[in-house]
Design a protein around this motif. Structure first.
Motif, PDB file in Angstrom:
ATOM      1  N   GLU A 176      32.657   2.556   9.564  1.00  0.00           N
ATOM      2  CA  GLU A 176      31.744   3.336  10.403  1.00  0.00           C
ATOM      3  C   GLU A 176      31.014   2.346  11.305  1.00  0.00           C
ATOM      4  OE1 GLU A 176      31.658   6.466  10.652  1.00  0.00           O
ATOM      5  OE2 GLU A 176      32.676   7.113   8.832  1.00  0.00           O
ATOM      6  N   ILE A 177      30.826   2.728  12.545  1.00  0.00           N
ATOM      7  CA  ILE A 177      30.098   1.864  13.479  1.00  0.00           C
ATOM      8  C   ILE A 177      28.613   2.222  13.400  1.00  0.00           C
ATOM      9  CG2 ILE A 177      29.765   1.222  15.893  1.00  0.00           C
ATOM     10  CD1 ILE A 177      32.764   1.720  16.323  1.00  0.00           C
ATOM     11  N   ILE A 178      27.809   1.301  12.942  1.00  0.00           N
ATOM     12  CA  ILE A 178      26.370   1.530  12.780  1.00  0.00           C
ATOM     13  C   ILE A 178      25.655   1.472  14.113  1.00  0.00           C
ATOM     14  CG2 ILE A 178      24.270   0.724  11.610  1.00  0.00           C
ATOM     15  CD1 ILE A 178      26.427   1.849   9.734  1.00  0.00           C
ATOM     16  N   THR A 179      26.117   0.624  15.005  1.00  0.00           N
ATOM     17  CA  THR A 179      25.478   0.440  16.319  1.00  0.00           C
ATOM     18  C   THR A 179      26.376   0.987  17.412  1.00  0.00           C
ATOM     19  OG1 THR A 179      26.431  -1.779  16.325  1.00  0.00           O
ATOM     20  CG2 THR A 179      24.105  -1.586  15.698  1.00  0.00           C
ATOM     21  N   ARG A 180      26.123   2.219  17.841  1.00  0.00           N
ATOM     22  CA  ARG A 180      26.926   2.780  18.930  1.00  0.00           C
ATOM     23  C   ARG A 180      26.722   1.977  20.215  1.00  0.00           C
ATOM     24  NH1 ARG A 180      31.343   5.209  17.590  1.00  0.00           N
ATOM     25  NH2 ARG A 180      31.002   6.384  15.686  1.00  0.00           N
ATOM     26  N   LYS A 181      25.496   1.518  20.410  1.00  0.00           N
ATOM     27  CA  LYS A 181      25.198   0.577  21.477  1.00  0.00           C
ATOM     28  C   LYS A 181      24.665  -0.682  20.810  1.00  0.00           C
ATOM     29  CE  LYS A 181      24.111   3.792  25.250  1.00  0.00           C
ATOM     30  NZ  LYS A 181      23.079   4.203  26.236  1.00  0.00           N
ATOM     31  N   PRO A 182      24.992  -1.865  21.345  1.00  0.00           N
ATOM     32  CA  PRO A 182      24.527  -3.078  20.688  1.00  0.00           C
ATOM     33  C   PRO A 182      23.000  -3.177  20.708  1.00  0.00           C
ATOM     34  CG  PRO A 182      25.449  -3.591  22.849  1.00  0.00           C
ATOM     35  CD  PRO A 182      25.771  -2.157  22.568  1.00  0.00           C
ATOM     36  N   ILE A 183      22.446  -3.765  19.655  1.00  0.00           N
ATOM     37  CA  ILE A 183      21.006  -4.028  19.585  1.00  0.00           C
ATOM     38  C   ILE A 183      20.721  -5.287  20.389  1.00  0.00           C
ATOM     39  CG2 ILE A 183      19.090  -4.602  18.032  1.00  0.00           C
ATOM     40  CD1 ILE A 183      20.640  -3.116  15.814  1.00  0.00           C
ATOM     41  N   ASN A 200      11.509 -16.681  22.593  1.00  0.00           N
ATOM     42  CA  ASN A 200      12.780 -17.398  22.682  1.00  0.00           C
ATOM     43  C   ASN A 200      13.638 -16.829  23.800  1.00  0.00           C
ATOM     44  OD1 ASN A 200      14.977 -19.085  22.006  1.00  0.00           O
ATOM     45  ND2 ASN A 200      15.855 -17.494  20.709  1.00  0.00           N
ATOM     46  N   LYS A 201      13.630 -17.478  24.958  1.00  0.00           N
ATOM     47  CA  LYS A 201      14.379 -16.984  26.114  1.00  0.00           C
ATOM     48  C   LYS A 201      15.883 -16.998  25.870  1.00  0.00           C
ATOM     49  CE  LYS A 201      10.960 -18.155  29.647  1.00  0.00           C
ATOM     50  NZ  LYS A 201      10.680 -18.964  30.861  1.00  0.00           N
ATOM     51  N   ARG A 202      16.333 -17.811  24.923  1.00  0.00           N
ATOM     52  CA  ARG A 202      17.765 -17.893  24.651  1.00  0.00           C
ATOM     53  C   ARG A 202      18.306 -16.625  23.991  1.00  0.00           C
ATOM     54  NH1 ARG A 202      17.580 -24.218  22.667  1.00  0.00           N
ATOM     55  NH2 ARG A 202      17.560 -25.100  24.775  1.00  0.00           N
ATOM     56  N   SER A 203      17.392 -15.750  23.559  1.00  0.00           N
ATOM     57  CA  SER A 203      17.825 -14.467  22.973  1.00  0.00           C
ATOM     58  C   SER A 203      18.194 -13.448  24.041  1.00  0.00           C
ATOM     59  CB  SER A 203      16.704 -13.882  22.093  1.00  0.00           C
ATOM     60  OG  SER A 203      16.397 -14.730  21.016  1.00  0.00           O
ATOM     61  N   GLN A 204      17.952 -13.797  25.305  1.00  0.00           N
ATOM     62  CA  GLN A 204      18.084 -12.825  26.397  1.00  0.00           C
ATOM     63  C   GLN A 204      19.471 -12.201  26.481  1.00  0.00           C
ATOM     64  OE1 GLN A 204      16.824 -14.406  30.142  1.00  0.00           O
ATOM     65  NE2 GLN A 204      16.836 -12.429  31.173  1.00  0.00           N
ATOM     66  N   SER A 205      20.509 -12.982  26.245  1.00  0.00           N
ATOM     67  CA  SER A 205      21.874 -12.454  26.376  1.00  0.00           C
ATOM     68  C   SER A 205      22.466 -11.991  25.049  1.00  0.00           C
ATOM     69  CB  SER A 205      22.781 -13.521  27.001  1.00  0.00           C
ATOM     70  OG  SER A 205      22.807 -14.678  26.180  1.00  0.00           O
ATOM     71  N   ALA A 206      21.692 -12.068  23.974  1.00  0.00           N
ATOM     72  CA  ALA A 206      22.217 -11.754  22.639  1.00  0.00           C
ATOM     73  C   ALA A 206      22.432 -10.255  22.440  1.00  0.00           C
ATOM     74  CB  ALA A 206      21.273 -12.284  21.567  1.00  0.00           C
ATOM     75  N   LYS A 207      23.538  -9.921  21.789  1.00  0.00           N
ATOM     76  CA  LYS A 207      23.834  -8.536  21.425  1.00  0.00           C
ATOM     77  C   LYS A 207      24.290  -8.510  19.964  1.00  0.00           C
ATOM     78  CE  LYS A 207      25.201  -6.955  26.035  1.00  0.00           C
ATOM     79  NZ  LYS A 207      26.299  -6.395  26.867  1.00  0.00           N
ATOM     80  N   LEU A 208      23.750  -7.563  19.213  1.00  0.00           N
ATOM     81  CA  LEU A 208      24.083  -7.419  17.793  1.00  0.00           C
ATOM     82  C   LEU A 208      24.858  -6.135  17.579  1.00  0.00           C
ATOM     83  CD1 LEU A 208      23.795  -8.035  14.724  1.00  0.00           C
ATOM     84  CD2 LEU A 208      21.546  -6.923  14.833  1.00  0.00           C
TER      85      LEU A 208
END
Length: 311
Positions: free
Chosen positions: A280-287, A297-305
């Motif tokens: 099952e996909i828990i994240t329909r859209k990435p967090i 932390n500016k380095r988190s800007q492009s992060a997707k979970l």
């Protein structure tokens, strides 16, 4: 020896990952990209003595520092290896299935900030970029020995760099290269002056592309994610943090494939593929990172979970 002070690493979307893993106190968990043990420390804190954490990294500096940071816990198994080899690692530990897997596919702040590692275009250092310093291929070899055509292809495919041909041509003309500073200078000069610093530093995409090539970050990623997901127990979860569109696209495609219960051509009247839904996909859209985290932390800007749960 690397000190704890030197090995700084901001744990991207820490609370979101902990929530996503849905940790069972007596479960078996894998941190496939240990880094500075930020995520691992909080995972192991939630485990009882009956639980277990398998901490993997191909950077020996990360293993060294994390052993010290996690020294109060006796239920951590440290493995110096590539997370892509997880099925083999589990087999060697005689572990069939696990309750959760976390992958943070980014470069650690330590690797970026430590000049001797040669990851950053900020400052000047020897061209290296190896996450595993026991491997032979370095950024210096890529820059100095690859053909112009091959460099251009890497910059375009791995860095999505629109001036890839011009940059590759100028690099070949300016060889040999020893340091990140000189490479950055040639990259910057390859850009038209009018757009040189629009949308960030012009070196970012090329340095990313070289790093991906040196560390084979995308090679086998699809199959690795697929194989790892199949080592999850029922209700077990996998959390994957990506930092650029190439990784995220691969992760998304793997998760969608695992979710499908039929992959037959649309015009085929009867299903013959035997494919069943596996997750099952828990994240329909990435967090994505919160506003508060982005301030810290500016380095988190492009992060997707993205998170899946095994059926």
């Amino acid at each position: 020896m690397v000190s704890n002070m030197e090995f700084k690493h901001y744990s991207v979307m820490l609370n979101e990952c902990l929530d996503g893993l849905n940790i069972k106190p007596d479960g078996i968990y894998v941190d496939g990209t240990l880094g500075g043990a930020g995520h691992s420390l909080q995972i192991v804190k939630k485990l009882t003595s009956g639980g277990k954490l398998i901490a993997i990294d191909k950077d020996l500096d990360a293993i060294e520092v994390s052993k010290e940071r996690l020294k109060d816990f006796d239920n951590v198994i440290f493995v110096h290896d590539d997370y892509k080899n997880l099925p083999d690692i589990l087999d060697s530990l005689e572990i069939d299935k696990v309750d959760g897997i976390l992958l943070d596919l980014g470069v650690s702040s330590y690797q970026l900030d430590n000049r001797s590692r040669g990851f950053s275009y900020m400052g000047d250092a020897e061209l290296d970029m190896r996450m595993n310093r026991e491997q032979s291929l370095t950024a210096k070899e890529v820059v100095n020995s690859y053909s112009e055509e091959r460099l251009s292809k890497i910059f375009f495919e791995y860095g999505e760099e629109k001036f890839s041909r011009k940059i590759a041509s100028n690099i070949v003309k300016s060889r040999p290269f020893e340091t990140t500073g000189r490479l950055a200078e040639i990259i910057e000069k390859s850009y038209p002056a009018a757009v040189r610093f629009k949308g960030g530093n012009p070196c970012k995409r090329v340095f990313q592309a070289i790093r991906i090539e040196v560390n084979e970050e995308l090679d086998g990623l699809y199959d690795s994610l697929l194989n790892m997901s199949r080592r999850l127990k029922s209700k077990g979860r996998m959390c994957v943090i990506t930092f650029h569109s190439l990784e995220d696209r691969i992760t998304k495609n793997v998760f969608q494939y695992l979710y499908c219960d039929c992959i037959c051509p649309p015009h085929q009247p009867i299903c013959t593929c035997d494919k069943v839904r596996e997750v099952e996909i828990i994240t329909r859209k990435p967090i994505v990172a919160s506003t508060k985290e982005l301030e810290e932390n500016k380095r988190s800007q492009s992060a997707k979970l993205r998170i899946i749960e095994k059926i």
